[in-house]
Scaffold this motif. Structure first.
Motif: not given
Lengths: 109, 113
Positions: A35, A37, A86, A88
């Motif tokens: 992911y 973000q 970010l 993940l």
């Protein structure tokens, strides 16, 4: 302790450089997900890898799932400032998704 | 395409008050999840529902409860709020089964003062 260990925690690079983010675990996962973000927003799914050894490409992003399904990597080619964010990794553990601590990527122009 | 809708987007509450967060999953998604994300931290799993039944529970305080209604929307109820409850709360939905990614909402930022 994190079930999924991500490295590096922070990465600051120049535009045009390549980079790799790693996600490792001692546990086997049925699938791993990546992911991205943005601050104050929810994580956005980039890819799901399911089969050991699987490689998926998304434009300049290449995702790999380890043969033993315990690790994964995200490789970005020719990074651009728009890649800043970010990242993940996450794995389904039981009936829930657990996240790594994340990698903060900053691409400078 | 419809996404996961969360409301409110921002919420400010005082200590010991109660808060209710709402989540509307993607139509036909059968599983809903709630996550809490503190500043600089990764999302932590709170609770999930599959077909309106609680399916898993994570590090959710006893002061918190959640349910999923007949129309599949879900609510997270938080009572006796503490300063440490200040965080981003995300709802996500997916189809059950291996290989399906989660779709996250934009989150509710709860600030307890």
């Amino acid at each position: 302790t994190q079930l999924l260990e991500q490295s590096p925690q922070f990465l600051s690079i120049q535009e045009g450089e390549n980079l790799t983010v790693y996600c490792n675990s001692s546990s086997v996962f049925s699938s791993l997900q990546w992911y991205r973000q943005e601050p104050g927003e929810g994580p956005v799914l980039l890819v799901t890898v399911v089969t050991g050894g699987e490689v998926k490409k998304l434009k300049r992003l290449t995702f790999q799932f380890g043969d033993a399904r315990k690790d994964s990597s995200l490789h970005i080619t020719a990074a651009q400032p728009g890649d800043t964010g970010l990242y993940l990794c996450a794995g389904v553990y039981g009936n829930k998704l657990v996240f790594g601590a994340g990698t903060i990527l900053r691409v400078k122009s | 395409a419809a996404g996961v809708i969360q409301s409110p987007r921002h919420l400010i509450k005082e200590k010991r008050e109660t808060a209710t967060l709402k989540c509307y999953p993607i139509p036909r998604h059968d599983t809903v999840y709630w996550y809490q994300q503190g500043p600089g931290q990764d999302p932590q799993f709170l609770i999930s529902f599959y077909e309106k039944m609680q399916s898993d529970k994570g590090s959710i305080p006893d002061r918190f409860s959640a349910q999923q209604f007949s129309d599949y929307h879900s609510e997270l109820n938080m009572s006796s709020l503490e300063l440490g409850d200040s965080a981003l709360y995300f709802c996500a939905s997916s189809l059950a089964g291996q290989g399906y990614g989660y779709t996250f909402g934009s989150g509710t930022r709860l600030t307890v003062v």
